[in-house]
Structures are given as structure tokens and as C-alpha cells.
Design a protein around this motif. Structure first.
Motif, mmCIF file in Angstrom:
data_model
loop_
_atom_site.group_PDB
_atom_site.id
_atom_site.type_symbol
_atom_site.label_atom_id
_atom_site.label_comp_id
_atom_site.label_asym_id
_atom_site.label_seq_id
_atom_site.Cartn_x
_atom_site.Cartn_y
_atom_site.Cartn_z
ATOM 1 N N MET A 1 0.831 -1.181 0.000
ATOM 2 C CA MET A 1 0.000 0.000 0.000
ATOM 3 C C MET A 1 0.883 1.255 0.000
ATOM 4 O O MET A 1 0.714 2.121 -0.856
ATOM 5 N N LYS A 2 1.803 1.317 0.957
ATOM 6 C CA LYS A 2 2.663 2.499 1.053
ATOM 7 C C LYS A 2 3.493 2.696 -0.220
ATOM 8 O O LYS A 2 3.665 3.818 -0.681
ATOM 9 N N GLU A 3 3.995 1.571 -0.738
ATOM 10 C CA GLU A 3 4.827 1.657 -1.932
ATOM 11 C C GLU A 3 4.008 2.154 -3.125
ATOM 12 O O GLU A 3 4.474 2.999 -3.903
ATOM 13 N N CYS A 4 2.792 1.644 -3.279
ATOM 14 C CA CYS A 4 1.937 2.094 -4.383
ATOM 15 C C CYS A 4 1.636 3.587 -4.263
ATOM 16 O O CYS A 4 1.697 4.329 -5.264
ATOM 17 N N LEU A 5 1.316 4.030 -3.058
ATOM 18 C CA LEU A 5 0.979 5.437 -2.873
ATOM 19 C C LEU A 5 2.208 6.330 -3.071
ATOM 20 O O LEU A 5 2.097 7.428 -3.635
ATOM 21 N N LYS A 6 3.366 5.847 -2.668
ATOM 22 C CA LYS A 6 4.616 6.590 -2.889
ATOM 23 C C LYS A 6 4.881 6.725 -4.382
ATOM 24 O O LYS A 6 5.185 7.822 -4.889
ATOM 25 N N GLN A 7 4.762 5.598 -5.094
ATOM 26 C CA GLN A 7 4.984 5.624 -6.540
ATOM 27 C C GLN A 7 3.945 6.492 -7.253
ATOM 28 O O GLN A 7 4.242 7.151 -8.250
ATOM 29 N N SER A 8 2.737 6.517 -6.718
ATOM 30 C CA SER A 8 1.689 7.352 -7.291
ATOM 31 C C SER A 8 2.059 8.832 -7.175
ATOM 32 O O SER A 8 1.904 9.599 -8.135
ATOM 33 N N ARG A 9 2.549 9.234 -6.015
ATOM 34 C CA ARG A 9 2.984 10.629 -5.819
ATOM 35 C C ARG A 9 4.137 10.976 -6.770
ATOM 36 O O ARG A 9 4.167 12.068 -7.341
ATOM 37 N N GLY A 18 -1.955 9.332 -15.621
ATOM 38 C CA GLY A 18 -2.567 8.009 -15.802
ATOM 39 C C GLY A 18 -1.941 6.976 -14.880
ATOM 40 O O GLY A 18 -2.637 6.203 -14.220
ATOM 41 N N ARG A 19 -0.615 6.968 -14.854
ATOM 42 C CA ARG A 19 0.092 6.024 -13.976
ATOM 43 C C ARG A 19 -0.182 6.351 -12.498
ATOM 44 O O ARG A 19 -0.387 5.451 -11.696
ATOM 45 N N ALA A 20 -0.202 7.640 -12.187
ATOM 46 C CA ALA A 20 -0.472 8.057 -10.804
ATOM 47 C C ALA A 20 -1.849 7.556 -10.353
ATOM 48 O O ALA A 20 -1.995 7.042 -9.241
ATOM 49 N N LYS A 21 -2.818 7.665 -11.219
ATOM 50 C CA LYS A 21 -4.185 7.232 -10.882
ATOM 51 C C LYS A 21 -4.235 5.719 -10.658
ATOM 52 O O LYS A 21 -4.832 5.245 -9.689
ATOM 53 N N LYS A 22 -3.615 4.964 -11.569
ATOM 54 C CA LYS A 22 -3.585 3.495 -11.424
ATOM 55 C C LYS A 22 -2.933 3.081 -10.108
ATOM 56 O O LYS A 22 -3.446 2.225 -9.392
ATOM 57 N N LEU A 23 -1.801 3.686 -9.813
ATOM 58 C CA LEU A 23 -1.091 3.332 -8.573
ATOM 59 C C LEU A 23 -1.886 3.748 -7.337
ATOM 60 O O LEU A 23 -1.909 3.045 -6.328
ATOM 61 N N SER A 24 -2.553 4.883 -7.422
ATOM 62 C CA SER A 24 -3.386 5.341 -6.309
ATOM 63 C C SER A 24 -4.539 4.365 -6.056
ATOM 64 O O SER A 24 -4.827 4.008 -4.907
ATOM 65 N N LYS A 26 -4.578 1.200 -6.876
ATOM 66 C CA LYS A 26 -3.981 -0.041 -6.367
ATOM 67 C C LYS A 26 -3.667 0.117 -4.880
ATOM 68 O O LYS A 26 -3.900 -0.799 -4.086
ATOM 69 N N GLY A 27 -3.146 1.264 -4.477
ATOM 70 C CA GLY A 27 -2.880 1.532 -3.066
ATOM 71 C C GLY A 27 -4.160 1.486 -2.245
ATOM 72 O O GLY A 27 -4.186 0.941 -1.133
#
Length: 133
Positions: A1-9, A18-24, A26-27
Motif C-alpha cells: 500500500m505504502k509503496e503504491c501510494l509513494k509511486q503514485s505521488r 494516468g500512472r499516478a491514478k492506477k497506482l493510487s 492499487k494503493g
């Protein structure tokens, strides 16, 4: 979760919406799963701790404070419905808490008092509270 949200930021900062939204999303999925699993674990722990106890006694060992408060509310209502004047709450001494500092005991004492209940430490067992309804 933390990693996905970090990558989203990071993706958002890099202007990759687009990538930020997908990762968010997923988080968020990971967060929802974590909440669900925590609830399942809480139920299992509570049921295991309370097998064979009388209805006027609950054991809140190994729960998070927020979970303990929910079970405490339910137990207070159950005891009131039975017309009993007292609830015994096993909270432990804090021996297994970080730095051996009790978390549940002071939280339930304070919470019970906020609800207008008389909450005292059992003189025969410092790991148990006696709640007068």
C-alpha cells in the motif's frame, strides 16, 4: 500500500497522471484489504480470548485500542440488557505492550468514565477493571 501510494505521488510529480491514478487505486485496494484482514483478525482474537467466559466478563487482550472500545461498548450493552450491575474487563497489565506500557487499560478507563460509568481497577487483579453500570 505504502509503496503504491509513494509511486503514485512520484508519477504525479513527473506529470504522469494516468500512472499516478492506477497506482493510487492499487494503493486504495491494498488499504481496503488491510482493513478487512484487520477486522477478521480482531474477531478471531476476541472470540479466542472470550471462549468460556461469563457474559459479564470480557477479555480485551491483544486488541488495538479502537477495537477494544467497540467490544467494550457491545459488552456494556449486553450486561445492561441482562440487568447486571457490573462488567469485568480483562485488560492486562501491559506486559506485552511496547515498552511494557499498558494501552488498553488506561484507554478503557478513560472511555468508560466518558460514558458515565464508574470504572475501577480490580483490587485483586490489577489487569482487570470493574465497571459499574
Amino acid at each position: 500500500m505504502k509503496e503504491c501510494l509513494k509511486q503514485s505521488r512520484e508519477a504525479y510529480a513527473d506529470k504522469n497522471g494516468g500512472r499516478a491514478k492506477k497506482l493510487s487505486l492499487k494503493g486504495d485496494e491494498h488499504k481496503d484489504n488491510m482493513i478487512h484482514l484487520n477486522q477478521e483478525a480482531s474477531t478471531m482474537i476476541f472470540e479466542e480470548n472470550n471462549q468460556g467466559l461469563r457474559f459479564d466478563t470480557i477479555d480485551l487482550h491483544r486488541l488495538f485500542v479502537s477495537e477494544a472500545k467497540l467490544y467494550f461498548d457491545d459488552a456494556v450493552q449486553k450486561v445492561r440488557n441482562h440487568g447486571e450491575p457490573t462488567l469485568h474487563v480483562i485488560v492486562g497489565k501491559g506486559n506485552h505492550s511496547e515498552n511494557n506500557i499498558a494501552r488498553i487499560k488506561p484507554a478503557i478507563r478513560k472511555y468508560g468514565k466518558r460514558l458515565g460509568l464508574r470504572v475501577k481497577v480490580d483490587p485483586l487483579n490489577v489487569g482487570r477493571l470493574v465497571v459499574s453500570l
